[in-house]
Structure formats: C-alpha cells, structure tokens
Write a protein that holds these residues in place. Structure first.
Motif, PDB file in Angstrom:
ATOM      1  N   SER A   1      30.680  17.209   5.932  1.00 38.39           N
ATOM      2  CA  SER A   1      30.513  18.305   4.972  1.00 38.39           C
ATOM      3  C   SER A   1      30.522  17.786   3.536  1.00 38.39           C
ATOM      4  CB  SER A   1      31.611  19.349   5.155  1.00 38.39           C
ATOM      5  OG  SER A   1      31.522  19.976   6.411  1.00 38.39           O
ATOM      6  N   MET A   2      31.442  16.890   3.232  1.00 37.83           N
ATOM      7  CA  MET A   2      31.531  16.368   1.874  1.00 37.83           C
ATOM      8  C   MET A   2      30.255  15.631   1.481  1.00 37.83           C
ATOM      9  SD  MET A   2      34.269  17.455   0.479  1.00 37.83           S
ATOM     10  CE  MET A   2      34.174  16.506  -1.035  1.00 37.83           C
ATOM     11  N   LYS A   3      29.696  14.899   2.408  1.00 40.39           N
ATOM     12  CA  LYS A   3      28.429  14.208   2.127  1.00 40.39           C
ATOM     13  C   LYS A   3      27.320  15.216   1.837  1.00 40.39           C
ATOM     14  CE  LYS A   3      29.432  10.046   4.818  1.00 40.39           C
ATOM     15  NZ  LYS A   3      29.147   9.268   6.055  1.00 40.39           N
ATOM     16  N   LEU A   4      27.305  16.299   2.598  1.00 38.10           N
ATOM     17  CA  LEU A   4      26.289  17.333   2.378  1.00 38.10           C
ATOM     18  C   LEU A   4      26.513  18.043   1.046  1.00 38.10           C
ATOM     19  CD1 LEU A   4      23.872  18.952   3.444  1.00 38.10           C
ATOM     20  CD2 LEU A   4      25.512  20.488   4.567  1.00 38.10           C
ATOM     21  N   LEU A   5      27.773  18.339   0.720  1.00 35.83           N
ATOM     22  CA  LEU A   5      28.071  19.016  -0.542  1.00 35.83           C
ATOM     23  C   LEU A   5      27.681  18.144  -1.739  1.00 35.83           C
ATOM     24  CD1 LEU A   5      31.514  20.737   0.175  1.00 35.83           C
ATOM     25  CD2 LEU A   5      29.212  21.685   0.383  1.00 35.83           C
ATOM     26  N   LEU A   6      27.811  16.840  -1.607  1.00 41.73           N
ATOM     27  CA  LEU A   6      27.352  15.943  -2.672  1.00 41.73           C
ATOM     28  C   LEU A   6      25.847  16.079  -2.877  1.00 41.73           C
ATOM     29  CD1 LEU A   6      29.418  12.677  -2.113  1.00 41.73           C
ATOM     30  CD2 LEU A   6      29.352  14.067  -4.188  1.00 41.73           C
TER      31      LEU A   6
ATOM     32  N   SER B   1      30.337  23.503  -5.154  1.00 42.95           N
ATOM     33  CA  SER B   1      31.639  23.506  -5.827  1.00 42.95           C
ATOM     34  C   SER B   1      32.565  24.580  -5.267  1.00 42.95           C
ATOM     35  CB  SER B   1      31.422  23.736  -7.332  1.00 42.95           C
ATOM     36  OG  SER B   1      32.628  24.023  -7.986  1.00 42.95           O
ATOM     37  N   GLU B   2      32.060  25.776  -5.103  1.00 38.09           N
ATOM     38  CA  GLU B   2      32.919  26.920  -4.779  1.00 38.09           C
ATOM     39  C   GLU B   2      33.548  26.813  -3.397  1.00 38.09           C
ATOM     40  OE1 GLU B   2      34.583  30.644  -6.148  1.00 38.09           O
ATOM     41  OE2 GLU B   2      33.664  28.905  -7.100  1.00 38.09           O
TER      42      GLU B   2
ATOM     43  N   VAL C   1      35.747  14.238  -6.644  1.00 39.17           N
ATOM     44  CA  VAL C   1      35.579  13.961  -8.070  1.00 39.17           C
ATOM     45  C   VAL C   1      34.109  13.715  -8.392  1.00 39.17           C
ATOM     46  CG1 VAL C   1      36.129  12.374  -9.948  1.00 39.17           C
ATOM     47  CG2 VAL C   1      37.912  13.059  -8.337  1.00 39.17           C
ATOM     48  N   GLU C   2      33.438  12.996  -7.510  1.00 38.91           N
ATOM     49  CA  GLU C   2      32.003  12.745  -7.721  1.00 38.91           C
ATOM     50  C   GLU C   2      31.217  14.052  -7.733  1.00 38.91           C
ATOM     51  OE1 GLU C   2      28.244  10.314  -5.672  1.00 38.91           O
ATOM     52  OE2 GLU C   2      30.282  10.027  -4.885  1.00 38.91           O
ATOM     53  N   LEU C   3      31.566  14.947  -6.817  1.00 42.17           N
ATOM     54  CA  LEU C   3      30.892  16.248  -6.730  1.00 42.17           C
ATOM     55  C   LEU C   3      31.090  17.041  -8.027  1.00 42.17           C
ATOM     56  CD1 LEU C   3      31.070  18.607  -3.659  1.00 42.17           C
ATOM     57  CD2 LEU C   3      31.329  19.514  -5.948  1.00 42.17           C
ATOM     58  N   LEU C   4      32.331  17.143  -8.479  1.00 41.75           N
ATOM     59  CA  LEU C   4      32.602  17.902  -9.702  1.00 41.75           C
ATOM     60  C   LEU C   4      31.945  17.248 -10.913  1.00 41.75           C
ATOM     61  CD1 LEU C   4      36.368  18.922  -9.319  1.00 41.75           C
ATOM     62  CD2 LEU C   4      34.327  20.208  -8.664  1.00 41.75           C
TER      63      LEU C   4
END
Length: 250
Positions: free
Chosen positions: A137-142, A157-158, A181-184
């Motif tokens: 999921s984190m990879k996809l959100l990035l 983000s949400e 942190v990378e995402l934000l």
C-alpha cells in the motif's frame, strides 16, 4: 435535514435503480426488504453499514464482479476540489462496501478506490487494505502522491493519517516512516488546498503522537526557499503545538 437523513428508503430505491440499469438481475425487492424495517431508525454510520451489508446480501457475486458493477455507476469525475460530500454523497455505501469486504483483493479494491475518490472520497475504504497490505500500500500511495489528479494526490495523504476522524487510529505511517516522509514531502508544495489541508493534518496527527518526528519533518522542510504552500502546511500542521505552547505559557 441531517446528513443521515439523505440515506433513507427513497435514496435506497434510487441506488437500486442505478444498479439495475447496469446489472438487470439486481433484486430491488430483496434489497429494499433488507432495509425497510430499520434503515430510517439508525444513525449515520449504522445506516451506511446496513446499506453495504444489504448490497452484499443482494449481490451474490464474486467481489471483483460486484466492484465491476459499482464502477459502471460511478458517473463523471467531479470538477475542482469540492463536491465530494454534496454531489458525491450518494456513493458513500459503495465505499463502505469496500471498507467491509475489500481486503480480499488488493488490486481491485485500490483501483476502485482511486476511481471512487475522483467522484467522492476513499480514505475510509483504503484503511483496511493498508492494514492488510502495508508495504504494498505504501508503495502505491507514493505513486498516487505524484498523480496528475488532485483528488488522488489528496487520497494518498488522507488515507494514511494516524488520527483520521471517524476511524480507528492507524500506525502504518510510523511503521513505514521513511516512505511516509517521502509521501508527505512529495505533497508539501501541492497547489491544491484540500491536499495541503490533508498534509497539514498529517503533521498535526504526528505531533500528537511523536513530537520529535514532527519537529524533524518541519525542520527539514523549513530550509530556504520554502514555498507559500509549504509555509501554510507547516503553520496549519502546527496548530496543536501552538495551543500546547500557549497553554504552558498561561
């Protein structure tokens, strides 16, 4: 009228009609019978749950086939940043359906969530998926944090917020902190105000849980030059910190 009152029996017939238009075998009579007795007596969250469970009982199909039907009734994407809780309100039970049953299929659920957020919002239905498949999921959100659609960027983000209102606390952001942190950081200069608010709310959540990590991010972002968007994000994301400082000074 309270928000819950939109989701009444009249609404249920409207939703059934939309579903039947793309899936003629949809059993409107069964669907309504599952709702008729209790729906209008319930509070908001319980109404959503009953609607979603009634859809599940009525659509005796594989999960992916149900989502394919839902996808056909989504309609056009919303323009601008607003409208998710006005024009898109009728889609709420579809999101709840994914929230309840969607962790069986990562690909189908995340793709639908991405489309749903363009018409409504998807942060709640994404959270069970994130909990079951955190790294994936984190990879996809990035990826989503760099999407050309502002609503998809906001969703990135949400849905990962630690303290999302109306949801249980979720700590995947801390478990995958570097990716978080990378995402934000990808979104700190976003021109879309709803995305800025979401990033700021992430910062505020983080301060309430791990103040040192909040300070670390703000310190990194505060190196010149700082965009006006990032300045606003830091200021809005520091509101709990300011209140705490004011309380300590009084």
């Amino acid at each position: 009228m309270k928000v819950k009152d939109y989701y009444d029996i009249e609404y249920s017939y409207m939703l059934a009609e939309k579903l039947k238009s793309v899936y003629p075998d949809f059993n409107t009579e069964l669907f309504i019978s599952l709702l008729q007795e209790n729906l209008e007596q319930l509070e908001f969250n319980d109404r959503q749950e009953l609607l979603a469970k009634s859809l599940h009982e009525t659509l005796q199909l594989e999960y992916a086939d149900v989502i394919a039907i839902f996808t056909k009734i989504l309609g056009p994407e919303l323009e601008g940043s607003l409208g998710m809780f006005t024009q898109g309100y009728w889609l709420w039970p579809l999101g709840r359906y994914v929230e309840l049953y969607g962790d069986v299929d990562f690909e189908v659920s995340t793709q639908f969530s991405k489309e749903l957020t363009k018409r409504f919002t998807s942060e709640y239905c994404m959270r069970p998926i994130i909990l079951k498949y955190p790294e994936r999921s984190m990879k996809l959100l990035l990826e989503w944090s760099k999407d050309g659609n502002k609503r998809v960027r906001r969703l990135a983000s949400e849905c990962i917020r630690i303290r999302l209102p109306w949801a249980k606390k979720m700590y995947v952001a801390l478990d995958y902190y570097d990716m978080y942190v990378e995402l934000l950081t990808n979104l700190k200069d976003d021109l879309d105000k709803t995305t800025q608010k979401s990033v700021a709310n992430n910062l505020n959540d983080l301060f309430r849980e791990v103040p040192d990590k909040f300070e670390e991010i703000v310190r990194t972002w505060s190196v010149e030059p700082v965009s006006k968007e990032c300045q606003w994000v830091i200021k809005h994301g520091s509101r709990t910190k300011r209140k705490k400082l004011e309380a300590n000074n009084n």
